[in-house]
Design a protein around this motif. Sequence first.
Motif, PDB file in Angstrom:
ATOM      1  N   PHE A 186      37.614 -33.503   1.816  1.00 51.53           N
ATOM      2  CA  PHE A 186      37.534 -33.697   0.275  1.00 51.53           C
ATOM      3  C   PHE A 186      37.507 -31.967  -0.617  1.00 51.53           C
ATOM      4  N   LYS A 207      41.616 -33.302  -1.645  1.00 52.78           N
ATOM      5  CA  LYS A 207      41.372 -34.091  -1.945  1.00 52.78           C
ATOM      6  C   LYS A 207      40.995 -35.144  -3.021  1.00 52.78           C
ATOM      7  N   LYS A 208      41.496 -36.317  -2.702  1.00 47.73           N
ATOM      8  CA  LYS A 208      40.862 -37.523  -4.508  1.00 47.73           C
ATOM      9  C   LYS A 208      40.257 -38.234  -3.198  1.00 47.73           C
ATOM     10  N   MET A 209      38.706 -38.102  -4.306  1.00 48.54           N
ATOM     11  CA  MET A 209      37.584 -38.379  -4.290  1.00 48.54           C
ATOM     12  C   MET A 209      37.484 -39.954  -5.199  1.00 48.54           C
ATOM     13  N   ASN A 210      36.638 -40.719  -5.430  1.00 49.30           N
ATOM     14  CA  ASN A 210      35.911 -41.883  -6.099  1.00 49.30           C
ATOM     15  C   ASN A 210      35.396 -41.021  -7.395  1.00 49.30           C
ATOM     16  N   PRO A 211      35.428 -41.915  -8.244  1.00 46.20           N
ATOM     17  CA  PRO A 211      34.396 -40.994  -9.372  1.00 46.20           C
ATOM     18  C   PRO A 211      33.337 -40.611  -9.171  1.00 46.20           C
ATOM     19  N   GLN A 214      30.221 -32.698  -9.506  1.00 46.55           N
ATOM     20  CA  GLN A 214      29.868 -31.338 -10.804  1.00 46.55           C
ATOM     21  C   GLN A 214      28.659 -31.679 -11.342  1.00 46.55           C
ATOM     22  N   GLN A 227      31.799 -39.695  -6.350  1.00 45.03           N
ATOM     23  CA  GLN A 227      31.919 -38.984  -5.539  1.00 45.03           C
ATOM     24  C   GLN A 227      32.492 -37.265  -6.353  1.00 45.03           C
ATOM     25  N   GLU A 228      33.232 -37.767  -7.742  1.00 45.10           N
ATOM     26  CA  GLU A 228      33.392 -36.148  -8.150  1.00 45.10           C
ATOM     27  C   GLU A 228      32.590 -35.910  -9.226  1.00 45.10           C
ATOM     28  N   ILE A 280      38.857 -28.952  -4.746  1.00 49.71           N
ATOM     29  CA  ILE A 280      38.656 -30.411  -4.661  1.00 49.71           C
ATOM     30  C   ILE A 280      40.165 -30.401  -4.024  1.00 49.71           C
TER      31      ILE A 280
END
Length: 397
Positions: free
Chosen positions: A265, A279-283, A290, A285-286, A277
């Motif tokens: 990720f 690779k796209k993550m779910n909200p 953060q 995880q992001e 970042i």
Amino acid sequence: MEIGVVGKPNVGKSTFFSAATLVDVDIANYPFTTIDANVGVSYAIAEHPCKELGCKPNPQNYEYRDGKALIPIKMIDVAGLVPGAHEGRGLGNKFLDDLRMASALIHVIDATGKTDAEGQPTDYHDPVEDIEFLEREIDYWIYGILKKGWEKFAKRIKLQHMKLEQAIADHLSGIGVTEEDVWEAIHKVGLPGDPTKWSDEDLLSFVRELRKINKPIIIAANKADAATDEQIKRLIEEGRKRGYIVVPTSAAAELTLRKAAKAGFIEYIPGSSDFKIVKKMNPKQEKALQLIKEKVLDRFGSTGVQEVINRAVFELLNLIPVYPVQDENKLTDQFGNVLPHVYLLPKGSTPRDLAYKVHTDLGKTFLYAVNARTKRRVGEDYELGFNDIIKIVATAK
């Protein structure tokens, strides 16, 4: 070389170990989660010579990432320590047994003060007391080994005209004590050469100094992201007064970042002040990442975990990385690999020491060395420097 991760229960010790090694361990909020020692491999990280010299290495006994050498270090996570461990309280005997051959100790403490001396949740416990109690437990453990039968042992040394440092080192060889360690401790304390004249207090003073030499400690002030600036500042100052390096750490943040990097990720090098970042993550995880950036990386510059390991290796143990080569012009071994091997040697080591590290026969037949950077011939009295690249020249068998 082995580094022990120590501390009382529930301070994040196993999380620190898992973050440093990515070895899956039991992590739970109750005392003695760790019963059997966990063993893994972590890395000391240093700038690689190729970053300066513009070469591309072919590492064989280390890893290479973005201009850095990741040098493997054996790490052991032992059972949580409670007061009275040297008398067998908790898992004390096992704890101390697991530490026998550790070259250095990383003492993980709860910087927030929310864990009491037994590892239970509390409103406030002074973490400075934890620094002192670990010293005390290890001191009395070593003292107990020496004190048992000391009078007969001391008399035998005197009557048989044994070399004092060698006799004590042999007696303590099971915990990795060397003759040089003993000599240094005796002279720092200023003890007489006749051990029969040592009082109990002399013996304890000797043990305290020996522990500092043989089992040096660095403090990981863990859960730093939940501690106030005042708490962190006080820990650093109090540690400095006692001669310790204290590093604010967040083992939980480091473990999250390393797992995210392993899963693809993010791009993240341990010890860095940021991550990317990829690779796209779910909200959820992001948001977690953060928060780590805001509360840990931006505040402290890193999670502190890699800094603790690096400072333990390069400052506490005074080790330096050295690269042996066969061709000083191409910086290669006999197979054409560029800077394939790196060895960690004590500061002050010589080319002959490096030769012995590579192979015993090479040390025995050593003639001279060549500094690959300067292309100059150096003798066996040359003091190796950090990231030196050295060609060893030896006689034919």
